[in-house]
Scaffold this motif. Structure first.
Motif, short mmCIF file in Angstrom:
data_model
loop_
_atom_site.label_atom_id
_atom_site.label_comp_id
_atom_site.label_asym_id
_atom_site.label_seq_id
_atom_site.Cartn_x
_atom_site.Cartn_y
_atom_site.Cartn_z
N PRO A 75 0.79 -1.23 0.00
CA PRO A 75 0.00 0.00 0.00
C PRO A 75 0.82 1.28 0.00
O PRO A 75 0.40 2.28 -0.55
CB PRO A 75 -0.82 -0.12 1.30
CG PRO A 75 -0.01 -1.03 2.18
CD PRO A 75 0.67 -1.99 1.26
N ALA A 76 2.00 1.26 0.62
CA ALA A 76 2.79 2.49 0.72
C ALA A 76 4.28 2.15 0.67
O ALA A 76 5.00 2.31 1.65
CB ALA A 76 2.46 3.24 2.01
N PRO A 77 4.76 1.70 -0.49
CA PRO A 77 6.19 1.39 -0.59
C PRO A 77 7.04 2.66 -0.45
O PRO A 77 6.60 3.73 -0.87
CB PRO A 77 6.33 0.78 -1.98
CG PRO A 77 5.19 1.37 -2.76
CD PRO A 77 4.07 1.53 -1.78
N GLU A 78 8.21 2.51 0.15
CA GLU A 78 9.10 3.68 0.19
C GLU A 78 9.47 4.11 -1.22
O GLU A 78 9.55 5.30 -1.51
CB GLU A 78 10.37 3.36 0.99
CG GLU A 78 11.32 4.54 1.06
CD GLU A 78 12.64 4.22 1.72
OE1 GLU A 78 13.65 4.09 1.00
OE2 GLU A 78 12.67 4.11 2.96
N LYS A 79 9.72 3.12 -2.09
CA LYS A 79 10.10 3.42 -3.47
C LYS A 79 9.30 2.56 -4.44
O LYS A 79 9.07 1.38 -4.17
CB LYS A 79 11.61 3.17 -3.68
CG LYS A 79 12.49 4.12 -2.91
CD LYS A 79 13.97 3.88 -3.19
CE LYS A 79 14.53 2.67 -2.47
NZ LYS A 79 14.47 2.75 -1.00
N LEU A 80 8.92 3.16 -5.54
CA LEU A 80 8.26 2.45 -6.63
C LEU A 80 8.98 2.87 -7.91
O LEU A 80 8.75 3.95 -8.44
CB LEU A 80 6.78 2.80 -6.68
CG LEU A 80 5.82 1.76 -7.22
CD1 LEU A 80 4.39 2.08 -6.84
CD2 LEU A 80 5.96 1.60 -8.71
N ILE A 81 9.90 2.01 -8.36
CA ILE A 81 10.82 2.34 -9.46
C ILE A 81 10.48 1.49 -10.68
O ILE A 81 10.29 0.28 -10.57
CB ILE A 81 12.28 2.10 -9.02
CG1 ILE A 81 12.62 2.97 -7.81
CG2 ILE A 81 13.25 2.38 -10.18
CD1 ILE A 81 14.00 2.71 -7.23
N CYS A 82 10.42 2.14 -11.84
CA CYS A 82 10.08 1.46 -13.08
C CYS A 82 11.27 1.47 -14.05
O CYS A 82 12.01 2.45 -14.12
CB CYS A 82 8.89 2.13 -13.76
SG CYS A 82 7.40 2.19 -12.74
N VAL A 83 11.41 0.36 -14.79
CA VAL A 83 12.47 0.22 -15.79
C VAL A 83 11.85 0.42 -17.17
O VAL A 83 10.82 -0.17 -17.50
CB VAL A 83 13.12 -1.16 -15.71
CG1 VAL A 83 14.22 -1.31 -16.76
CG2 VAL A 83 13.68 -1.42 -14.31
N GLY A 84 12.47 1.27 -17.97
CA GLY A 84 12.01 1.49 -19.34
C GLY A 84 12.90 0.77 -20.34
O GLY A 84 14.08 0.52 -20.07
N VAL A 85 12.35 0.41 -21.49
CA VAL A 85 13.11 -0.14 -22.63
C VAL A 85 13.95 -1.34 -22.18
O VAL A 85 15.18 -1.28 -22.16
CB VAL A 85 14.00 0.93 -23.29
CG1 VAL A 85 14.49 0.44 -24.65
CG2 VAL A 85 13.26 2.24 -23.47
N ASN A 86 13.29 -2.44 -21.84
CA ASN A 86 14.02 -3.59 -21.32
C ASN A 86 13.80 -4.87 -22.12
O ASN A 86 14.10 -5.96 -21.64
CB ASN A 86 13.67 -3.83 -19.85
CG ASN A 86 14.70 -4.70 -19.15
OD1 ASN A 86 15.84 -4.79 -19.59
ND2 ASN A 86 14.30 -5.34 -18.07
#
Length: 290
Positions: A75-86
């Motif tokens: 519900p409330a992650p410290e970080k939500l990181i996305c990878v592009g072009v993989n």
């Protein structure tokens, strides 16, 4: 689906909960363990997923799946990181003659930009260019900084799925950023399950697909990813300390709506299904913002 335990965050009669799926029902773990671990993030930090699954295995469901509303698993992650072009074909879409990059492209999303399984993705009034991107999610269970690539998979607690919905024309609203187009409220989704990670074979070569109204739009395999799951974790942890409950969205194959000629944007009434072997199927409809 999978014979592995399937955890979910959900709400029932307005109360946020988490539980373990059992058949077409769900066992309410939060009423049994919520004082100690308020959400699945705290369960993961305690390394307690396997324990809770084992303890609950003989319990009957408390609710039918049809009676709950799915929420995003963490519900409330410290970080939500996305990878592009993989994925290789995704890199070729740019038609810039450049080989695959040496390092992952990354961007941040806010939890508010996602909704749960079975709920509509929201098309905002500012743009009709709502697009889909099916992706695999890894959730960090063991934190660390400068994690060695050879040890990185041991830092994964669980897997999930993401429809990394994007407002395409807002991705290029400025000279150099994608933040705006990636963060409209409830344009993406994560879920339905958190499936505990057990071994490298679970991620090595699984099929990832996206269907829109039953039509196959995206299809690839994790063995073809430009940056492996272990490389992603090692790279991100170079510059930031990963903590339990951090969510990493690991990249989408070719075939998003923007790549058609003319582009095919999502519209109200469409149904999008993101599936991966051993993880499940994330399903969402589309609706206009009220």
């Amino acid at each position: 689906m999978t014979d592995r335990p399937r955890f979910a965050a959900f709400s029932h009669q307005g109360t946020l909960k988490y539980g373990l799926a059992k058949g077409e029902g769900i066992i309410d773990l939060s009423k049994r363990h919520g004082e100690r671990w308020p959400s699945l993030r705290e369960v993961i930090a305690a390394g307690a997923l396997a324990r809770l699954a084992e303890e609950a295995s003989s319990l009957p469901p408390d609710y039918a799946l049809s009676d709950i509303t799915f929420e995003i698993p963490i519900p409330a992650p410290e970080k939500l990181i996305c990878v592009g072009v993989n994925f290789p074909d995704r890199n070729e879409e740019y038609k810039d003659g450049q080989a695959a990059p040496a390092n992952p492209s990354l961007f941040i999303r806010f939890p508010r930009s996602f909704t749960g399984h079975g709920r509509p993705l929201i098309r905002p009034p500012e743009s009709p260019q709502l697009d889909y991107e099916g992706e695999i999610v890894i959730v960090i269970g063991k934190g660390g900084r400068r994690i060695a690539e050879a040890e990185a998979l041991g830092h994964i607690a669980a897997l999930s799925l993401c429809n990394e919905g994007t407002i395409r024309d807002w991705v290029r609203h400025a000279k150099f950023n994608v933040t705006q187009g990636k963060n409209f409220d409830r344009t993406g989704s994560i879920g339905p399950w958190l499936v505990p990670y057990t071994d490298s074979a679970q991620l090595a070569d699984i099929e990832l697909t996206t269907r829109v109204n039953g039509e196959l739009r995206q299809q690839d395999r994790t063995s073809r990813m430009i940056f492996s799951f272990s490389r992603i974790i090692a790279y991100i942890s170079t510059f930031t300390t990963l903590v339990p409950g951090d969510v990493i969205v690991t990249g989408t194959p070719t075939g998003a709506g923007a790549r058609f000629d003319p582009p095919i944007w999502l519209k109200p009434g469409d149904v999008v299904e993101v599936s991966a072997q051993g993880i499940g199927t994330l399903t969402n409809t589309i609706a206009d913002e009220a």
